[in-house]
Design an enzyme around this catalytic site. Structure first.
Site, PDB file in Angstrom:
ATOM      1  N   GLU A 242       0.991  -1.507  -0.122  1.00 33.56           N
ATOM      2  CA  GLU A 242       0.423   0.050  -0.053  1.00 33.56           C
ATOM      3  C   GLU A 242       0.916   1.210   0.147  1.00 33.56           C
ATOM      4  O   GLU A 242       0.395   1.694  -0.659  1.00 33.56           O
ATOM      5  CB  GLU A 242      -1.001  -0.210   1.298  1.00 33.56           C
ATOM      6  CG  GLU A 242      -1.674   0.995   1.706  1.00 33.56           C
ATOM      7  CD  GLU A 242      -3.442   0.981   0.134  1.00 33.56           C
ATOM      8  OE1 GLU A 242      -3.133   0.060  -0.123  1.00 33.56           O
ATOM      9  OE2 GLU A 242      -4.436   1.166   0.431  1.00 33.56           O
ATOM     10  N   ASP A 243       1.849   1.598   0.362  1.00 35.97           N
ATOM     11  CA  ASP A 243       2.500   2.589   0.708  1.00 35.97           C
ATOM     12  C   ASP A 243       3.925   2.814   0.888  1.00 35.97           C
ATOM     13  O   ASP A 243       4.444   3.750   0.763  1.00 35.97           O
ATOM     14  CB  ASP A 243       2.380   2.770   2.584  1.00 35.97           C
ATOM     15  CG  ASP A 243       1.802   3.184   2.844  1.00 35.97           C
ATOM     16  OD1 ASP A 243       0.425   2.853   2.670  1.00 35.97           O
ATOM     17  OD2 ASP A 243       1.087   2.373   4.443  1.00 35.97           O
TER      18      ASP A 243
END
Ligand code: MN
Length: 496
Positions: free
Chosen positions: A79-80
């Site tokens: 996600e990051d």
């Protein structure tokens, strides 16, 4: 570079995962995560890596396997960071990636305080997770996020604290993770009701100071009594005060009168042997009279989440009530770690007897979990089947997809973007022209999967296409498409 953190993680992981391959997987995941989050900072200013490290440390303490620990380290990479799924798969295998994806999926669900939805949302989280280990990582992740919530912007604090108290704490409780559930409630409490939090903190402190003496006295009298029976397998006698958040809930039912809460401080007695629990109860009642209606045998009749213990409230010499909780070491461990305790349970010998007892979950809602526990046990000797048995598949014919705002939508399996559009709003269904799934354009007949984030493109001038009837799955969508079709054949004349 010294890796004190890595050493401390491996130290704990080793207790349940002593194989060199296990420790190697954890070490590689550690290095990968450290590299991936290298220049990222948390809101607090500390390195982002500390967050994933704390998450991994927590699941390691719960006694979970190396795959879960690796997934915890990597849980924010997809996600990051720039790391691609294919890269993770190549380096860590399908199982780790499956768990990381699961955590990412359920993190897309956002709770915004609609209590009617809370129950559905909990089910959706379980269904989306597909594997209980995903929920464990998410609970560990949330626990650390709650511990550092003071650094997050104010509006966000409220939403996260509410979601924690109404979704994740009850979920942890239902999974039998009593301690985790209590921690989450306590961490959310000061954000949800700061006024009550401050008032209770002060009140409880006063009360505990004045109560300290009589608790100590009662503990001494009991210890003396039990010392006269060396045959009893007493492991520990300790006192604990009630958690602030649960005290707050209870006070709402007792006119805010602290003196009416009898389990404000409890003395806990831990034994080795089950029979000794009942013997200790007898000795306590010999010393002090029990309060009628307050003797509870949660060993013979466990709470629906599997909690087991004997409880009794007695009236001491000076007329004050004290609660006693009596349980074995094993029960105590399970009460705190729930399903994780089974996962980590290593002695093969008494396991079936053990599960039989635990299987007296009174509540039908728990059936899925019991079956799962039984399956775990049965498949212990076959690792592949064992993993397969961890799948949460009691929502086989439903899928849960997510709006760009994080709302979860419950649909029948094989539903399409058109079904989704109509489920959101009739207007959106009637005017939909395209759909994006996980940010990519797809056909309107695309088969949605659980966890997909779905966005609908609309054009006010467009009408439903009768061809949609060939692929929609919900009656709701079908009815509206047909209705529009009929309007087309017999148009309603509305002025010029
Ligand atoms: Mn995280």
């Amino acid at each position: 570079m010294s890796e004190v953190q890595l050493e401390s993680l491996l130290e704990i992981a080793k207790l349940k995962n002593p194989q060199p391959e296990s420790l190697d997987l954890i070490t590689r995941a550690y290095n990968k995560a450290k590299q991936a989050h290298l220049n990222q900072k948390r809101n607090s200013g500390e390195p982002y890596f500390n967050h994933v490290f704390e998450t991994a440390l927590t699941v390691a303490r719960w006694g979970l396997d190396e795959t879960t620990i690796a997934a915890a380290l990597l849980h924010d990479t997809l996600e990051d960071t720039d790391i691609k799924e294919s890269e993770l798969k190549k380096e860590f295998g399908d199982e780790v990636v499956f768990l990381v994806n699961g955590v990412t999926k359920i993190s897309h669900i956002k709770y915004r305080g609609n209590q009617a939805q809370a129950e559905t949302l909990k089910k959706m989280i379980l269904a989306l997770s597909e594997d209980v280990r995903v929920v464990f990582v998410k609970l560990a992740d949330r626990t650390h996020n709650m511990r550092t919530l003071q650094f997050v912007p104010k509006e966000k604090q409220q939403r996260i604290a509410l979601e924690t108290s109404e979704i994740y704490a009850p979920l942890a409780y239902r999974m039998g993770l009593g301690n985790v559930s209590g921690d989450l409630e306590d961490l959310a409490f000061p954000y949800l009701d700061p006024e009550a939090f401050h008032r209770l903190t002060i009140q409880l402190k006063d009360h505990l100071e004045s109560g300290e003496k009589y608790i100590q006295k009662a503990k001494e009298i009991l210890t003396q009594e039990l010392n006269q029976h060396p045959e009893l397998s007493i492991v520990l006698i300790e006192s604990r005060s009630k958690r602030l958040s649960s005290l707050n809930k209870k006070l709402k039912r007792y006119d805010s009168d602290l003196n009416k809460v009898y389990d404000l401080i409890a003395i806990r007695i831990i034994t080795k042997e089950l029979n000794d629990c009942y013997a200790v109860l007898g000795y306590i009642h010999k010393l002090w009279p029990p309060l009628p209606g307050h003797v509870k045998d949660y060993i013979a009749l466990p709470k629906p989440n599997g909690y087991r213990s004997l409880h009794t409230t007695v009236i001491t010499e000076d007329g004050r009530p004290i609660e006693f909780q009596i349980r074995t070491e094993k029960m105590h461990h399970e009460n705190e770690y729930g399903i994780a305790a089974y996962w980590a349970y290593q002695e093969g010998k008494n396991r079936s007897e053990y599960l039989e007892k635990k299987a007296i979950f009174a509540n039908a809602r728990q059936t899925a979990w019991i079956n799962q526990l039984k399956q775990w046990q049965a498949n212990m000797n076959d690792p592949d089947e064992f993993i397969a048995s961890l799948k949460i598949d009691f929502f086989k014919d439903r899928i849960f997809v997510i709006t760009p705002k994080g709302e979860a939508v419950d649909l029948p399996a094989n539903s399409t973007p058109v079904d989704f559009a109509y489920a959101i709003h009739t207007d959106i269904g009637d005017h939909c022209v395209g759909a994006k799934v996980n940010s990519r354009m797809v056909a309107l007949s695309y088969e949605l999967q659980s966890g997909d984030v779905v966005e609908i493109l609309v054009n006010k001038n467009r009408k439903p296409n009768p061809d949609w009837l060939l692929f929609v799955k919900t009656k709701h969508a079908r009815d509206h498409i047909r209705a529009a079709e009929e309007n087309e054949i017999h148009p309603l004349v509305k002025g010029g």
